[in-house]
Scaffold this motif. Structure first.
Motif, mmCIF file in Angstrom:
data_model
loop_
_atom_site.group_PDB
_atom_site.id
_atom_site.type_symbol
_atom_site.label_atom_id
_atom_site.label_comp_id
_atom_site.label_asym_id
_atom_site.label_seq_id
_atom_site.Cartn_x
_atom_site.Cartn_y
_atom_site.Cartn_z
ATOM 1 N N VAL A 12 1.430 -0.694 -0.574
ATOM 2 C CA VAL A 12 -0.319 -0.161 0.284
ATOM 3 C C VAL A 12 0.866 1.598 -0.107
ATOM 4 C CG1 VAL A 12 -2.191 1.234 2.096
ATOM 5 C CG2 VAL A 12 -1.948 -1.408 1.414
ATOM 6 N N LEU A 13 0.696 2.177 -0.796
ATOM 7 C CA LEU A 13 1.464 3.199 -0.572
ATOM 8 C C LEU A 13 -0.272 4.665 -0.267
ATOM 9 C CD1 LEU A 13 2.858 5.387 -1.327
ATOM 10 C CD2 LEU A 13 2.207 5.905 -3.571
ATOM 11 N N ASP A 14 0.282 5.373 0.709
ATOM 12 C CA ASP A 14 -0.382 5.838 1.074
ATOM 13 C C ASP A 14 -0.347 7.409 1.567
ATOM 14 O OD1 ASP A 14 -2.286 7.355 2.395
ATOM 15 O OD2 ASP A 14 -2.266 6.050 4.298
ATOM 16 N N LEU A 15 -0.817 9.008 0.510
ATOM 17 C CA LEU A 15 -0.257 9.776 1.065
ATOM 18 C C LEU A 15 -0.953 11.041 2.383
ATOM 19 C CD1 LEU A 15 0.261 9.026 -1.213
ATOM 20 C CD2 LEU A 15 -0.066 11.649 -2.466
ATOM 21 N N ALA A 16 -2.137 9.804 2.710
ATOM 22 C CA ALA A 16 -2.774 10.370 3.994
ATOM 23 C C ALA A 16 -3.694 11.361 3.730
ATOM 24 C CB ALA A 16 -1.545 10.896 5.183
ATOM 25 N N PRO A 17 -4.736 11.127 2.215
ATOM 26 C CA PRO A 17 -5.381 12.172 2.228
ATOM 27 C C PRO A 17 -6.015 12.686 2.685
ATOM 28 C CG PRO A 17 -6.526 10.100 1.350
ATOM 29 C CD PRO A 17 -4.752 10.049 2.417
ATOM 30 N N GLY A 21 -13.272 19.545 3.595
ATOM 31 C CA GLY A 21 -13.840 19.255 5.494
ATOM 32 C C GLY A 21 -13.309 18.922 5.852
ATOM 33 N N SER A 22 -12.599 17.998 6.182
ATOM 34 C CA SER A 22 -12.102 17.066 7.737
ATOM 35 C C SER A 22 -10.572 17.470 7.620
ATOM 36 C CB SER A 22 -11.932 15.553 6.650
ATOM 37 O OG SER A 22 -11.607 15.255 7.898
ATOM 38 N N THR A 23 -9.971 17.382 8.395
ATOM 39 C CA THR A 23 -8.591 17.514 8.843
ATOM 40 C C THR A 23 -7.618 16.920 8.551
ATOM 41 O OG1 THR A 23 -8.772 16.906 10.358
ATOM 42 C CG2 THR A 23 -10.149 19.405 10.559
ATOM 43 N N ALA A 24 -6.619 17.587 8.842
ATOM 44 C CA ALA A 24 -5.295 16.035 8.838
ATOM 45 C C ALA A 24 -5.096 15.374 9.701
ATOM 46 C CB ALA A 24 -4.071 17.608 8.803
ATOM 47 N N ALA A 25 -6.054 15.721 11.273
ATOM 48 C CA ALA A 25 -5.813 15.038 12.345
ATOM 49 C C ALA A 25 -7.153 13.478 11.797
ATOM 50 C CB ALA A 25 -6.134 15.522 13.466
ATOM 51 N N GLN A 26 -7.860 13.918 11.386
ATOM 52 C CA GLN A 26 -8.967 13.244 11.143
ATOM 53 C C GLN A 26 -7.945 12.162 9.603
ATOM 54 O OE1 GLN A 26 -12.296 12.044 11.913
ATOM 55 N NE2 GLN A 26 -11.150 9.588 10.828
ATOM 56 N N SER A 27 -7.291 12.299 8.836
ATOM 57 C CA SER A 27 -6.356 11.560 8.192
ATOM 58 C C SER A 27 -6.385 10.235 8.632
ATOM 59 C CB SER A 27 -5.296 12.104 6.786
ATOM 60 O OG SER A 27 -4.702 12.623 7.367
ATOM 61 N N PHE A 28 -4.934 11.449 9.479
ATOM 62 C CA PHE A 28 -4.114 10.444 10.354
ATOM 63 C C PHE A 28 -4.510 9.325 10.770
ATOM 64 C CE2 PHE A 28 -1.299 14.087 10.813
ATOM 65 C CZ PHE A 28 -0.563 14.370 9.837
ATOM 66 N N GLN A 29 -6.128 9.568 11.352
ATOM 67 C CA GLN A 29 -6.176 8.174 11.683
ATOM 68 C C GLN A 29 -7.279 7.567 10.877
ATOM 69 O OE1 GLN A 29 -9.951 9.442 14.967
ATOM 70 N NE2 GLN A 29 -8.906 11.788 15.312
ATOM 71 N N ALA A 53 3.308 21.480 1.094
ATOM 72 C CA ALA A 53 1.780 22.375 0.641
ATOM 73 C C ALA A 53 0.504 22.120 -0.562
ATOM 74 C CB ALA A 53 3.272 23.191 -0.510
ATOM 75 N N MET A 54 0.135 20.718 0.105
ATOM 76 C CA MET A 54 -0.253 20.274 -0.815
ATOM 77 C C MET A 54 -1.672 19.791 0.121
ATOM 78 S SD MET A 54 1.107 17.857 -3.319
ATOM 79 C CE MET A 54 -0.319 17.407 -4.514
ATOM 80 N N PRO A 55 -2.668 20.950 0.092
ATOM 81 C CA PRO A 55 -3.785 20.520 0.993
ATOM 82 C C PRO A 55 -4.648 19.241 0.569
ATOM 83 C CG PRO A 55 -3.953 22.547 -0.159
ATOM 84 C CD PRO A 55 -3.313 21.979 -1.193
ATOM 85 N N SER A 56 -4.382 18.569 -0.321
ATOM 86 C CA SER A 56 -4.497 16.981 0.077
ATOM 87 C C SER A 56 -3.403 15.932 0.794
ATOM 88 C CB SER A 56 -5.216 16.363 -1.380
ATOM 89 O OG SER A 56 -3.743 16.476 -2.239
#
Length: 336
Positions: A12-17, A21-29, A53-56
């Motif tokens: 798996v390759l993950d960019l933690a998208p 409407g969400s946050t980086a904290a949620q992406s880590f979860q 520097a990428m909002p996604s």
């Protein structure tokens, strides 16, 4: 001899998208939840990519996030896909990954790339000295490898990476052209190709790697992994709709209008021009989108075309539940 999908590892390759409407904290979860699930389904590695520097994308502090994922799993290898080495002092990377390997022994991979993973302004802020770049990659790589070698009388006076020196941390070279393919081959290192966004160069790069390969104390024969976008769902129609979030991400990248991952839409033709459509489709033409039967067939075709030793799956979807389901489908067809 034809390889069967079930006979090779999948990773798996993950960019933690980060989705709209969400946050980086949620992406880590979400990333940890996905990692725990794919570990149960038998995936071999879970890599995280350095972008800035990428909002996604939330995986900018890649080594920190690797520790988060490794700490929440127990058997999968976890690593970088990759660390963009020109952005960092090699000693820092040796210490970071030496720390990770000391915390999670036998489970850490160090994948290295030579691109900035950012625009030029961000690269300048990261490096402070733009005279260091992709052309310096071989020298930076050798410096890093030196820090990780065991201490002997021959290098007794060298700078030391502690933790780091003497640890067995597998180094992979990553690439989207033939530069790293050739270097990986000459050094006898494993090679991972970014087929998920550079499909035109996949076969030439793999050919270059295998042709240039020289046995080393790391590998006796070439080992190539190929990245591929997979958007799987229960039907072809649903998969095509969910994939529009991925299309929008590349469309916004082309336009220079960076945003979090957007919700899927019913009709992309309302969003892009004909030229933009052609550009996005050319960039993503190797993407595998569809139902379980479609995904199985196309993954097998990719394997036969590339003769990859391993495939690395990346999936960008708006809803975490859809992304998890996509990987579940891949796991099912892989072992069928």
């Amino acid at each position: 001899m034809t390889k069967a999908l079930r006979d090779i590892p999948l990773s798996v390759l993950d960019l933690a998208p980060i989705v709209e409407g969400s946050t980086a904290a949620q992406s880590f979860q979400n990333s940890l939840d996905l990692a725990q699930k794919v570990e149960k389904w038998g995936f071999h590695r879970y890599w995280l990519a350095e972008h800035h520097a990428m909002p996604s994308v939330a995986s900018s502090a890649t080594a920190v996030l690797i520790g988060h994922i490794a700490g929440g799993t127990s058997t999968m290898r976890v690593g970088s896909g990759g660390i963009m080495l020109p952005n960092h002092a090699p000693l820092i990377i040796a210490e970071q990954f030496g720390t990770l390997e000391s915390l999670y022994p036998g489970r850490i991979d160090l994948g290295l790339g030579r691109a900035p993973g950012a625009d030029q302004r961000t690269a300048r802020a990261l490096r402070r000295d733009l005279r260091i770049g992709g052309d310096d990659f071989p020298e930076l790589l050798e410096e890093l490898r030196e820090y990780l070698r065991p201490r002997t009388s021959d290098n007794a006076g060298a700078l030391r990476a502690i933790p780091g020196e003497g640890l067995n941390i597998p180094i992979w070279l990553l690439g989207s052209s033939d530069f790293s393919a050739r270097l990986a081959g000459l050094l006898g290192l494993p090679f991972a190709f970014a087929g998920h966004f550079s499909p035109n160069y996949t076969l030439p790069a793999l050919q270059t790697y295998r042709h240039c390969f020289r046995p080393s104390d790391v590998l006796s024969e070439p080992y190539a992994m190929v990245g591929v976008n997979v958007m799987a769902a229960d039907t072809d129609e649903l998969a095509e709709r969910l994939a529009t979030s991925h299309y929008q991400a590349f469309l916004n990248l082309i336009r220079g209008d960076l945003k979090p991952i957007q919700p899927p839409v019913d009709n992309m033709d309302e969003l892009w021009s004909e030229f933009e459509k052609m550009s996005v489709q050319a960039q993503l033409r190797s993407s595998i989108i569809g139902s379980p039967d479609t995904v199985k067939q196309k993954l097998q075709e990719l394997l036969e075309a590339t003769q990859a030793d391993e495939l690395m799956i990346t999936t960008q979807m708006y809803r975490h539940e859809d992304r998890v389901r996509s990987f579940e489908i891949v796991a099912d067809v892989w072992k069928a």
